[in-house]
Design a protein around this motif. Structure first.
Motif, mmCIF file in Angstrom:
data_model
loop_
_atom_site.group_PDB
_atom_site.id
_atom_site.type_symbol
_atom_site.label_atom_id
_atom_site.label_comp_id
_atom_site.label_asym_id
_atom_site.label_seq_id
_atom_site.Cartn_x
_atom_site.Cartn_y
_atom_site.Cartn_z
ATOM 1 N N MET A 268 91.804 142.477 24.692
ATOM 2 C CA MET A 268 91.096 141.667 23.898
ATOM 3 C C MET A 268 90.335 140.635 24.309
ATOM 4 S SD MET A 268 91.682 141.307 19.927
ATOM 5 C CE MET A 268 90.273 140.778 19.011
ATOM 6 N N VAL A 269 88.874 140.333 23.997
ATOM 7 C CA VAL A 269 88.292 139.190 24.643
ATOM 8 C C VAL A 269 88.421 138.083 23.547
ATOM 9 C CG1 VAL A 269 86.026 138.219 25.199
ATOM 10 C CG2 VAL A 269 86.295 140.559 25.805
ATOM 11 N N PRO A 270 88.843 137.250 23.774
ATOM 12 C CA PRO A 270 89.124 136.049 22.877
ATOM 13 C C PRO A 270 87.623 135.570 22.126
ATOM 14 C CG PRO A 270 89.337 135.240 24.902
ATOM 15 C CD PRO A 270 89.171 136.587 25.057
ATOM 16 N N LYS A 271 87.664 135.176 20.838
ATOM 17 C CA LYS A 271 86.384 134.894 20.211
ATOM 18 C C LYS A 271 86.156 133.368 20.678
ATOM 19 C CE LYS A 271 84.414 134.122 15.682
ATOM 20 N NZ LYS A 271 84.791 134.247 14.059
ATOM 21 N N VAL A 272 84.731 133.247 21.088
ATOM 22 C CA VAL A 272 84.275 132.088 21.509
ATOM 23 C C VAL A 272 84.238 130.954 20.343
ATOM 24 C CG1 VAL A 272 82.334 130.983 22.653
ATOM 25 C CG2 VAL A 272 83.059 133.073 23.467
ATOM 26 N N LYS A 273 84.616 129.817 20.544
ATOM 27 C CA LYS A 273 84.565 128.792 19.460
ATOM 28 C C LYS A 273 83.536 127.839 19.946
ATOM 29 C CE LYS A 273 87.274 127.358 16.678
ATOM 30 N NZ LYS A 273 88.521 126.609 15.755
ATOM 31 N N ARG A 274 82.447 127.822 19.094
ATOM 32 C CA ARG A 274 81.054 126.942 19.535
ATOM 33 C C ARG A 274 81.025 125.693 18.577
ATOM 34 N NH1 ARG A 274 79.876 132.440 19.230
ATOM 35 N NH2 ARG A 274 78.720 132.991 21.427
ATOM 36 N N ALA A 275 80.309 124.610 19.332
ATOM 37 C CA ALA A 275 80.119 123.482 18.622
ATOM 38 C C ALA A 275 78.587 123.166 18.925
ATOM 39 C CB ALA A 275 81.096 122.247 18.762
ATOM 40 N N LEU A 276 77.972 122.703 17.726
ATOM 41 C CA LEU A 276 76.565 122.067 17.934
ATOM 42 C C LEU A 276 76.525 120.572 18.063
ATOM 43 C CD1 LEU A 276 73.683 122.330 18.014
ATOM 44 C CD2 LEU A 276 73.399 122.336 15.655
ATOM 45 N N LEU A 277 75.943 120.098 19.027
ATOM 46 C CA LEU A 277 76.105 118.497 19.222
ATOM 47 C C LEU A 277 74.590 118.091 18.963
ATOM 48 C CD1 LEU A 277 78.250 116.751 20.189
ATOM 49 C CD2 LEU A 277 77.607 116.874 22.515
ATOM 50 N N LEU A 278 74.307 117.594 18.174
ATOM 51 C CA LEU A 278 73.084 116.738 17.632
ATOM 52 C C LEU A 278 73.212 115.279 18.183
ATOM 53 C CD1 LEU A 278 72.149 118.368 14.255
ATOM 54 C CD2 LEU A 278 70.919 118.646 16.455
ATOM 55 N N SER B 71 76.447 108.614 27.338
ATOM 56 C CA SER B 71 77.067 109.952 27.272
ATOM 57 C C SER B 71 77.784 109.962 25.650
ATOM 58 C CB SER B 71 78.228 109.920 28.149
ATOM 59 O OG SER B 71 78.895 111.162 28.050
ATOM 60 N N ALA B 72 77.596 111.124 25.123
ATOM 61 C CA ALA B 72 78.228 111.281 23.970
ATOM 62 C C ALA B 72 79.978 111.416 23.987
ATOM 63 C CB ALA B 72 77.805 112.717 23.254
ATOM 64 N N PHE B 73 80.259 111.395 25.367
ATOM 65 C CA PHE B 73 81.721 111.637 25.408
ATOM 66 C C PHE B 73 82.399 110.396 25.695
ATOM 67 C CE2 PHE B 73 80.072 115.854 26.250
ATOM 68 C CZ PHE B 73 81.174 116.702 25.923
ATOM 69 N N ILE B 74 81.735 109.237 25.894
ATOM 70 C CA ILE B 74 82.231 107.981 26.307
ATOM 71 C C ILE B 74 82.470 107.217 25.062
ATOM 72 C CG2 ILE B 74 81.978 105.746 27.551
ATOM 73 C CD1 ILE B 74 82.402 108.237 29.494
ATOM 74 N N GLY B 75 83.769 106.724 24.991
ATOM 75 C CA GLY B 75 84.270 105.805 23.734
ATOM 76 C C GLY B 75 84.100 106.529 22.470
ATOM 77 N N THR B 76 84.061 108.112 22.237
ATOM 78 C CA THR B 76 83.759 108.764 21.230
ATOM 79 C C THR B 76 84.951 109.403 20.578
ATOM 80 O OG1 THR B 76 82.597 110.516 22.188
ATOM 81 C CG2 THR B 76 81.652 108.521 21.241
ATOM 82 N N GLY B 77 85.752 109.711 21.393
ATOM 83 C CA GLY B 77 86.885 110.711 21.312
ATOM 84 C C GLY B 77 86.282 112.207 21.172
ATOM 85 N N LEU B 78 85.150 112.558 21.617
ATOM 86 C CA LEU B 78 84.394 113.841 21.274
ATOM 87 C C LEU B 78 85.292 114.698 22.033
ATOM 88 C CD1 LEU B 78 82.272 115.794 20.391
ATOM 89 C CD2 LEU B 78 80.811 114.889 22.588
ATOM 90 N N GLU B 79 85.719 114.752 23.273
ATOM 91 C CA GLU B 79 86.532 115.573 24.131
ATOM 92 C C GLU B 79 87.684 115.784 23.491
ATOM 93 O OE1 GLU B 79 88.483 116.448 28.428
ATOM 94 O OE2 GLU B 79 87.684 114.738 28.046
ATOM 95 N N LEU C 35 86.892 118.250 20.269
ATOM 96 C CA LEU C 35 86.688 119.891 20.978
ATOM 97 C C LEU C 35 87.923 120.365 21.110
ATOM 98 C CD1 LEU C 35 83.322 118.748 22.771
ATOM 99 C CD2 LEU C 35 83.577 119.938 20.658
ATOM 100 N N ARG C 36 88.516 119.669 22.004
ATOM 101 C CA ARG C 36 89.834 120.456 22.280
ATOM 102 C C ARG C 36 90.813 120.805 21.191
ATOM 103 N NH1 ARG C 36 88.111 121.373 27.617
ATOM 104 N NH2 ARG C 36 87.867 119.620 28.774
ATOM 105 N N GLN C 37 91.001 119.840 20.295
ATOM 106 C CA GLN C 37 91.772 120.153 19.197
ATOM 107 C C GLN C 37 91.346 121.478 18.337
ATOM 108 O OE1 GLN C 37 91.589 116.540 16.911
ATOM 109 N NE2 GLN C 37 93.136 115.642 18.438
ATOM 110 N N LEU C 38 89.665 121.676 18.278
ATOM 111 C CA LEU C 38 89.303 122.598 17.544
ATOM 112 C C LEU C 38 89.165 124.098 18.607
ATOM 113 C CD1 LEU C 38 86.019 120.907 15.772
ATOM 114 C CD2 LEU C 38 88.456 121.523 14.934
#
Length: 199
Positions: A1-11, A91-99, A102-105
């Motif tokens: 079974m193919v796992p369901k893709v979890k997506r996030a929209l980054l504005l 970068s939205a990834f520097i100093g924001t905890g974004l990565e 996303l990993r937690q979700l």
């Protein structure tokens, strides 16, 4: 079974600061309309929406919290349950905890829209791809301004936009129009699933 893709929209940086005339000519006047189209689809589906807000430490900056430019553009204020992260670099990834967020979700696919194409969009998309996320950049839901090169020549906003997207596509991300991305989520007889060329 193919796992369901979890997506996030980054504005990214959809803020009133970019209404200031100091930026000069801009391409894609319909970019915000396309951003709202995707945002509304995401909200309808109940998927993760992450608003990235640029916060400058310099009081004279249009992005300083004391200035109106810090606020989100009309129609883009987060609603309850949506994530807001502040950054002070490109970068939205520097100093924001974004990565980590996303990993937690368990998000594996990141869809990017906002401002501007050659700066925070490009930088964030490159990092997203390098961190292993399947990354899409919505070409008509972002925009660029004219730039001046080191020799003093003005580079047209459309050229800046197109070249910025070309450097991302197939290397760091898949570049696609907003309507094409959304249509590919629900393929029917007239459409097919969107394939990302990245491994």
């Amino acid at each position: 079974m193919v796992p369901k893709v979890k997506r996030a929209l980054l504005l990214i940086d959809v803020q009133q600061a970019f209404l200031h005339p100091k930026w000069g000519p801009r391409n894609n006047p319909q970019a915000e309309e396309e951003m709202l189209f995707v945002l509304n689809e995401w909200r309808r589906l109940g998927w993760e929406v992450i608003h990235i807000q640029h916060r400058s430490h310099h009081p004279g900056s249009v992005f300083h919290p004391s200035n109106d430019g810090f606020r989100f553009k009309e129609g883009f204020d987060p609603i309850p349950g949506e994530t807001v992260l502040e950054k002070d670099v490109n970068s939205a990834f520097i100093g924001t905890g974004l990565e980590e967020h996303l990993r937690q979700l368990d998000v594996t696919e990141v869809v990017i829209a906002g401002l501007t194409t050659p700066h925070c969009i490009s930088t964030s998309a490159r990092m997203s791809g390098n961190l292993g996320f399947t990354t899409f950049v919505l070409s008509d839901a972002t925009a660029a301004f004219d730039l001046v090169d080191p020799d003093g020549r003005t580079l047209d906003a459309t050229l800046v936009h197109d070249v910025s997207l070309a450097t991302l596509h197939g290397e760091f991300a898949t570049v696609v129009k907003a309507t094409d991305y959304v249509r590919a989520l629900f393929p029917d007889n007239s459409g097919a699933s969107l394939q990302c060329p990245l491994p």
